[in-house]
Design a protein around this motif. Structure first.
Motif, PDB file in Angstrom:
ATOM      1  N   GLU A   1       4.210   0.480  15.788  1.00 40.11           N
ATOM      2  CA  GLU A   1       5.331   0.359  14.868  1.00 40.11           C
ATOM      3  C   GLU A   1       4.890   0.766  13.472  1.00 40.11           C
ATOM      4  O   GLU A   1       3.708   0.781  13.163  1.00 40.11           O
ATOM      5  N   LEU A   2       5.866   1.081  12.623  1.00 32.27           N
ATOM      6  CA  LEU A   2       5.561   1.448  11.241  1.00 32.27           C
ATOM      7  C   LEU A   2       5.854   0.262  10.330  1.00 32.27           C
ATOM      8  O   LEU A   2       6.916  -0.344  10.401  1.00 32.27           O
ATOM      9  N   SER A   3       4.909  -0.063   9.479  1.00 33.59           N
ATOM     10  CA  SER A   3       5.042  -1.143   8.512  1.00 33.59           C
ATOM     11  C   SER A   3       5.127  -0.525   7.114  1.00 33.59           C
ATOM     12  O   SER A   3       4.272   0.265   6.721  1.00 33.59           O
ATOM     13  N   VAL A   4       6.167  -0.892   6.357  1.00 31.53           N
ATOM     14  CA  VAL A   4       6.374  -0.368   5.012  1.00 31.53           C
ATOM     15  C   VAL A   4       6.297  -1.523   4.020  1.00 31.53           C
ATOM     16  O   VAL A   4       6.984  -2.535   4.186  1.00 31.53           O
ATOM     17  N   GLN A   5       5.439  -1.366   3.018  1.00 28.40           N
ATOM     18  CA  GLN A   5       5.311  -2.379   1.966  1.00 28.40           C
ATOM     19  C   GLN A   5       5.532  -1.685   0.627  1.00 28.40           C
ATOM     20  O   GLN A   5       4.876  -0.695   0.314  1.00 28.40           O
TER      21      GLN A   5
ATOM     22  N   ILE B   1       2.512   2.642   3.718  1.00 34.66           N
ATOM     23  CA  ILE B   1       3.078   2.768   5.058  1.00 34.66           C
ATOM     24  C   ILE B   1       1.916   2.813   6.029  1.00 34.66           C
ATOM     25  O   ILE B   1       0.986   3.602   5.841  1.00 34.66           O
ATOM     26  N   LYS B   2       1.959   1.954   7.064  1.00 35.90           N
ATOM     27  CA  LYS B   2       0.885   1.899   8.055  1.00 35.90           C
ATOM     28  C   LYS B   2       1.472   1.831   9.454  1.00 35.90           C
ATOM     29  O   LYS B   2       2.541   1.278   9.661  1.00 35.90           O
ATOM     30  N   ARG B   3       0.728   2.372  10.404  1.00 34.67           N
ATOM     31  CA  ARG B   3       1.071   2.200  11.813  1.00 34.67           C
ATOM     32  C   ARG B   3       0.364   0.935  12.291  1.00 34.67           C
ATOM     33  O   ARG B   3      -0.825   0.754  12.061  1.00 34.67           O
ATOM     34  N   THR B   4       1.100   0.065  12.956  1.00 34.18           N
ATOM     35  CA  THR B   4       0.501  -1.157  13.482  1.00 34.18           C
ATOM     36  C   THR B   4      -0.173  -0.868  14.812  1.00 34.18           C
ATOM     37  O   THR B   4      -0.038   0.228  15.369  1.00 34.18           O
TER      38      THR B   4
ATOM     39  N   LYS C   1       0.657  -1.911  17.571  1.00 36.38           N
ATOM     40  CA  LYS C   1       1.702  -1.735  18.583  1.00 36.38           C
ATOM     41  C   LYS C   1       2.425  -0.396  18.441  1.00 36.38           C
ATOM     42  O   LYS C   1       3.330  -0.094  19.189  1.00 36.38           O
TER      43      LYS C   1
ATOM     44  N   SER D   1      -2.006   5.874   8.012  1.00 33.17           N
ATOM     45  CA  SER D   1      -1.494   5.151   6.846  1.00 33.17           C
ATOM     46  C   SER D   1      -1.430   6.090   5.651  1.00 33.17           C
ATOM     47  O   SER D   1      -2.106   7.112   5.614  1.00 33.17           O
TER      48      SER D   1
ATOM     49  N   LYS E   1      10.698   5.277   1.854  1.00 32.96           N
ATOM     50  CA  LYS E   1      11.262   5.174   3.202  1.00 32.96           C
ATOM     51  C   LYS E   1      11.725   6.509   3.772  1.00 32.96           C
ATOM     52  O   LYS E   1      11.974   6.596   4.978  1.00 32.96           O
TER      53      LYS E   1
END
Length: 68
Positions: free
Chosen positions: A57-61, A50-53, A55, A37, A23
């Protein structure tokens, strides 16, 4: 003997929590280099993606494979 313990304690305090690393450091790297990503794998079962959606936004898995 005491020096070995002190050296070990210093090494432990410098270790960064895996979730915090993803993070902070990995996220900052993605943003600094304008990447879409990034996937980080520690080789011991922990993985962060970590990926950009679409929209923006940033998505963290964050996943881990722990043996009990």
């Amino acid at each position: 003997m005491a020096q070995d313990i002190l050296d070990q304690n210093d090494a432990n305090t410098k270790k960064v929590n895996w979730e915090a690393f993803i993070k902070q450091d990995a996220l900052n790297f993605l943003m600094a280099h304008n990447l879409q990503s990034i996937t980080v794998d520690d080789g011991a079962g922990k993985k962060g993606v970590i990926k950009r959606t679409s929209k923006g936004e940033l998505s963290v898995q964050i996943t881990s494979n722990e043996k009990l």
